[in-house]
Design a protein around this motif. Structure first.
Motif, PDB file in Angstrom:
ATOM      1  N   VAL A 156      84.909 106.401  16.162  1.00 44.13           N
ATOM      2  CA  VAL A 156      85.600 106.856  14.948  1.00 44.13           C
ATOM      3  C   VAL A 156      84.853 106.308  13.744  1.00 44.13           C
ATOM      4  CG1 VAL A 156      87.739 106.766  13.612  1.00 44.13           C
ATOM      5  CG2 VAL A 156      87.844 106.931  16.108  1.00 44.13           C
ATOM      6  N   THR A 157      84.519 107.198  12.809  1.00 42.28           N
ATOM      7  CA  THR A 157      83.879 106.770  11.566  1.00 42.28           C
ATOM      8  C   THR A 157      84.358 107.709  10.441  1.00 42.28           C
ATOM      9  OG1 THR A 157      81.779 106.132  10.560  1.00 42.28           O
ATOM     10  CG2 THR A 157      81.730 108.120  11.921  1.00 42.28           C
ATOM     11  N   THR A 158      83.710 107.660   9.276  1.00 40.80           N
ATOM     12  CA  THR A 158      84.170 108.512   8.169  1.00 40.80           C
ATOM     13  C   THR A 158      83.069 109.479   7.732  1.00 40.80           C
ATOM     14  OG1 THR A 158      83.414 107.290   6.217  1.00 40.80           O
ATOM     15  CG2 THR A 158      85.390 106.453   7.327  1.00 40.80           C
ATOM     16  N   GLN A 159      83.503 110.455   6.953  1.00 42.78           N
ATOM     17  CA  GLN A 159      82.549 111.457   6.449  1.00 42.78           C
ATOM     18  C   GLN A 159      81.732 110.936   5.271  1.00 42.78           C
ATOM     19  OE1 GLN A 159      84.839 114.932   5.397  1.00 42.78           O
ATOM     20  NE2 GLN A 159      85.477 115.294   7.496  1.00 42.78           N
ATOM     21  N   VAL A 160      82.007 109.720   4.831  1.00 43.23           N
ATOM     22  CA  VAL A 160      81.354 109.251   3.595  1.00 43.23           C
ATOM     23  C   VAL A 160      80.502 108.007   3.826  1.00 43.23           C
ATOM     24  CG1 VAL A 160      83.099 110.265   2.082  1.00 43.23           C
ATOM     25  CG2 VAL A 160      83.428 107.929   2.912  1.00 43.23           C
ATOM     26  N   GLU A 161      80.142 107.742   5.086  1.00 38.71           N
ATOM     27  CA  GLU A 161      79.327 106.551   5.378  1.00 38.71           C
ATOM     28  C   GLU A 161      77.922 106.674   4.789  1.00 38.71           C
ATOM     29  OE1 GLU A 161      80.536 103.749   7.176  1.00 38.71           O
ATOM     30  OE2 GLU A 161      82.380 104.862   6.832  1.00 38.71           O
TER      31      GLU A 161
ATOM     32  N   VAL B 203      74.874 104.537   9.065  1.00 39.48           N
ATOM     33  CA  VAL B 203      75.933 104.768  10.054  1.00 39.48           C
ATOM     34  C   VAL B 203      76.087 106.271  10.303  1.00 39.48           C
ATOM     35  CG1 VAL B 203      78.438 104.593  10.454  1.00 39.48           C
ATOM     36  CG2 VAL B 203      77.170 102.619   9.576  1.00 39.48           C
ATOM     37  N   PHE B 204      76.080 107.040   9.226  1.00 39.46           N
ATOM     38  CA  PHE B 204      76.294 108.491   9.315  1.00 39.46           C
ATOM     39  C   PHE B 204      75.228 109.135  10.223  1.00 39.46           C
ATOM     40  CE2 PHE B 204      76.520 112.850   7.857  1.00 39.46           C
ATOM     41  CZ  PHE B 204      77.847 113.017   7.512  1.00 39.46           C
ATOM     42  N   GLY B 205      73.963 108.815   9.921  1.00 39.53           N
ATOM     43  CA  GLY B 205      72.855 109.410  10.676  1.00 39.53           C
ATOM     44  C   GLY B 205      72.864 108.955  12.124  1.00 39.53           C
TER      45      GLY B 205
ATOM     46  N   MET C 176      83.008 101.842   6.487  1.00 40.41           N
ATOM     47  CA  MET C 176      82.400 101.013   5.440  1.00 40.41           C
ATOM     48  C   MET C 176      83.464 100.307   4.601  1.00 40.41           C
ATOM     49  SD  MET C 176      81.122 104.203   3.039  1.00 40.41           S
ATOM     50  CE  MET C 176      79.573 103.452   2.728  1.00 40.41           C
ATOM     51  N   PHE C 177      83.069  99.195   3.977  1.00 38.48           N
ATOM     52  CA  PHE C 177      83.991  98.431   3.122  1.00 38.48           C
ATOM     53  C   PHE C 177      84.057  99.111   1.753  1.00 38.48           C
ATOM     54  CE2 PHE C 177      85.489  93.778   3.105  1.00 38.48           C
ATOM     55  CZ  PHE C 177      86.452  94.019   2.144  1.00 38.48           C
ATOM     56  N   ALA C 178      82.899  99.318   1.151  1.00 38.70           N
ATOM     57  CA  ALA C 178      82.874 100.011  -0.149  1.00 38.70           C
ATOM     58  C   ALA C 178      81.766 101.040  -0.128  1.00 38.70           C
ATOM     59  CB  ALA C 178      82.645  99.011  -1.277  1.00 38.70           C
TER      60      ALA C 178
ATOM     61  N   VAL D  10      82.432  96.904  10.303  1.00 40.06           N
ATOM     62  CA  VAL D  10      82.516  97.243   8.875  1.00 40.06           C
ATOM     63  C   VAL D  10      81.134  97.086   8.245  1.00 40.06           C
ATOM     64  CG1 VAL D  10      83.476  96.465   6.678  1.00 40.06           C
ATOM     65  CG2 VAL D  10      84.946  96.604   8.680  1.00 40.06           C
ATOM     66  N   ASP D  11      80.686  98.147   7.565  1.00 43.83           N
ATOM     67  CA  ASP D  11      79.447  98.071   6.784  1.00 43.83           C
ATOM     68  C   ASP D  11      79.828  97.557   5.399  1.00 43.83           C
ATOM     69  OD1 ASP D  11      77.374  98.589   5.048  1.00 43.83           O
ATOM     70  OD2 ASP D  11      76.761 100.443   6.029  1.00 43.83           O
ATOM     71  N   ALA D  12      79.506  96.277   5.160  1.00 35.54           N
ATOM     72  CA  ALA D  12      79.906  95.636   3.892  1.00 35.54           C
ATOM     73  C   ALA D  12      78.700  95.412   2.985  1.00 35.54           C
ATOM     74  CB  ALA D  12      80.608  94.321   4.183  1.00 35.54           C
ATOM     75  N   VAL D  13      77.666  96.242   3.160  1.00 31.87           N
ATOM     76  CA  VAL D  13      76.427  96.043   2.387  1.00 31.87           C
ATOM     77  C   VAL D  13      76.699  96.063   0.878  1.00 31.87           C
ATOM     78  CG1 VAL D  13      74.227  97.164   1.807  1.00 31.87           C
ATOM     79  CG2 VAL D  13      74.853  96.813   4.185  1.00 31.87           C
ATOM     80  N   GLN D  14      77.627  96.923   0.429  1.00 32.50           N
ATOM     81  CA  GLN D  14      77.864  97.028  -1.018  1.00 32.50           C
ATOM     82  C   GLN D  14      78.940  96.070  -1.515  1.00 32.50           C
ATOM     83  OE1 GLN D  14      75.962  98.382  -3.101  1.00 32.50           O
ATOM     84  NE2 GLN D  14      74.748  99.769  -1.832  1.00 32.50           N
TER      85      GLN D  14
END
Ligand code: PLP
Length: 407
Positions: free
Chosen positions: A95-100, A104-106, A148-150, A176-180
Motif C-alpha cells: 500500500v502506498t500513495t499516488q503522490v510519492e 517510492v513511486f517508481g 511519505m511524511f511530507a 515512512v519517507d521522511a526526506v523532506q
C-alpha cells in the motif's frame, strides 16, 4: 544579497560551513578504513558511531543501532521496501500513495510489473489522505505500507502517527519517507508507530551521497546490499566516512536550532505567499495551508507554464522549481498536482519555492518583487494568460519590461 537567490531547498541545500569543517579531516588525514583493526582505522569507526548517535538524536530514536547509513534517500527507500518484501515472501501486496516521490513511486510501479499488487491511495484537493480508505486497503497479504511524511512538491504533511496506529493494528510493517521532514519539524520515533524511516543528508545542509534508514529494533530486515559486514551486515560496502560524519554534524546542527529556525522560515514563507497571492492575479496556493512543512510554498499561475516562469526567474538569479518532469521531450504535469485534482488552467503553471535557514527577508522581498514582473511579462505573450490577469494587474507593464535587466 548574493547573486543567486536560492529558493530550491527541497531539491538540495547548501552545505553548512560547520559540516564542511567536520568532514575535512576525513577527506584528508584521517583516511583509515573503519573496518581495519589498527587504531588509525578504528578511530574512524568511532566517529561513524558518533554520527549514528547524532542522527538517532535528530530522529528521536530509542537506540542509535536503529540507524543504518546508506548512499542517499533513494537507496534507503529501496532498502526499506525491498527488504520488507524479501522478509515476507508470502505477502505480495503493497500500500502506498499516488503522490510519492519517484524513489517510492517508481519502485512500486516496477514491483507492480514484477507481479506485486499495489494499492495507490488517492488524495483530496488539499493533498490529504482518507484514513478510512487506508484502513480498507489493508489485507491479510499486505507485506508493507509505505507512505511519505511530507510531500516534496507541496510540503503537505500526512498524519503518519495516526496512519501507523492503523497499520500496526493489522501487524503490517510501516515505512515512512521522511526526506523532506528531517531537520524541519521535530521527530520522536521512539514514541511513534513507524517501523522504518528514510532520510537524506543533503536535504538538511549535509553532503550529497549519504542517507540513512531507521529500522526499529525487532523488525526483521533483509539487506539490499550484500557483501561485507559493514553496518552490522545490514548495508555492505565501505562507508562514505566523510559523508556520514557530515550528515551527523548536520543532524546535530538541525536539532540545536529546529524550533527557532522552523518559525523564522515559516514567517518568511508566509510573507512570500501573501505577497504573491496579492500581487499576481490568477495565483493559487497548492496544498493544505496549515498541514505543511514550514519552508515550502507551491503556487500555480493560471494559464502559464511553470517552466517558463522558472526560466525568467533564473534571469533574475532566482532558483525555484516545478514538480513536472520532462518525459520524451514533452513536459508532463506533476503527478502530485494531478492526483490532487488541480484544475487544468493551473496544472502546468505550478512553481515551488522552498526556503532554508540561509534565506533572508531581503531575499523574500526581492523574489516577491520580481515574480509579478515575470508573470506580467508571460501574460503579455499569451492570449489565455491575459485572461487570467483581466481583473486588473497591480504590476506596471513598463516594470515588466525590466525583465531583461540581468542581475
Ligand atoms: N524522497 C523524497 C520525498 C525526496 O524529496 C527525495 C529527493 O528529493 C528523495 C526521496 C530522494 O533522496 P535522494 O536525493 O537522497 O536520493
Amino acid at each position: 544579497m548574493s547573486s543567486v537567490v536560492y529558493f530550491d531547498n527541497n531539491a538540495t541545500t547548501r552545505l553548512a560551513p560547520e559540516v564542511l569543517e567536520a568532514m575535512h579531516p576525513y577527506l584528508t588525514d584521517l583516511y583509515g578504513n573503519p573496518s581495519s583493526i589498527h587504531r588509525f582505522g578504528s578511530q574512524v569507526a568511532q566517529k561513524i558511531e558518533r554520527a549514528r548517535e547524532q542522527v538517532a538524536a535528530l530522529l528521536g530514536a530509542a537506540d542509535p543501532v536503529e540507524v543504518i547509513f546508506t548512499s542517499c534517500g533513494t537507496e534507503s527507500d529501496n532498502a526499506a521496501i525491498r527488504g520488507m518484501l524479501e522478509a515476507r515472501p508470502d505477502k505480495r501486496h503493497i500500500v502506498t500513495t499516488q503522490v510519492e516521490h519517484p524513489a517510492v513511486f517508481g519502485l512500486c510501479q516496477h514491483l507492480e510489473k514484477k507481479g506485486y499488487r499495489v494499492t495507490w491511495l488517492g488524495v483530496d484537493s488539499d493533498g490529504m489522505l482518507d484514513l478510512g480508505e487506508l484502513k480498507e486497503s489493508l489485507r491479510d497479504d499486505t507485506a508493507l505500507v509505505s507512505i511519505m511524511f511530507a510531500n516534496n512538491e507541496t510540503g503537505v504533511i500526512f498524519p503518519v502517527d495516526a496512519i501507523g496506529e492503523i497499520v500496526r493494528a493489522r501487524g503490517i510493517p510501516f515505512h515512512v519517507d521522511a526526506v523532506q521532514v528531517a531537520g524541519k519539524i521535530p521527530l520522536s520515533l521512539k514514541k511513534s508507530p513507524i517501523d522504518l524511516l528514510t532520510i537524506s543528508g543533503h536535504k538538511f545542509h549535509g553532503p550529497k551521497g549519504v542517507g540513512a534508514l531507521y529500522v526499529r529494533r525487532g523488525i526483521t530486515f533483509h539487506p539490499l546490499m550484500i557483501g561485507g559486514h559493514q553496518e552490522r551486515s545490514r548495508r555492505a560496502g565501505t562507508e562514505n566516512v566523510a559523508g556520514i560524519v557530515g550528515m551527523g554534524r548536520a543532524a546535530e546542527l538541525s536539532l540545536e536550532h529546529l524550533d527557532e529556525e522552523a518559525s523564522r522560515v515559516r514567517g518568511l514563507r508566509d510573507l512570500l505567499e501573501r505577497s504573491l497571492v496579492e500581487s499576481c492575479p490568477g495565483a493559487r496556493v497548492n496544498g493544505h495551508r496549515e498541514k505543511r512543512i514550514p519552508n515550502t510554498l507551491n503556487v500555480s499561475f493560471e494559464y502559464l507554464e511553470g517552466e517558463a516562469v522558472l526560466v525568467l526567474l533564473d534571469q533574475y538569479g532566482i532558483c525555484a522549481s516545478t514538480g513536472s518532469a520532462c518525459t520524451a521531450g514533452s513536459v508532463e504535469p506533476s503527478h502530485v498536482l494531478r492526483g490532487m485534482g488541480v484544475p487544468p488552467n493551473w496544472l502546468q503553471g505550478a512553481v515551488r519555492f522552498s526556503l532554508s535557514r540561509y534565506n533572508t527577508e531581503e531575499e523574500v522581498r526581492y523574489v516577491a518583487d520580481k515574480v509579478p514582473l515575470v508573470i506580467e511579462r508571460l501574460r503579455g505573450f499569451s492570449a489565455l494568460g491575459k485572461l487570467a490577469g483581466r481583473e486588473g494587474s497591480q504590476v506596471d507593464a513598463r516594470r515588466a519590461g525590466e525583465i531583461g535587466a540581468r542581475r
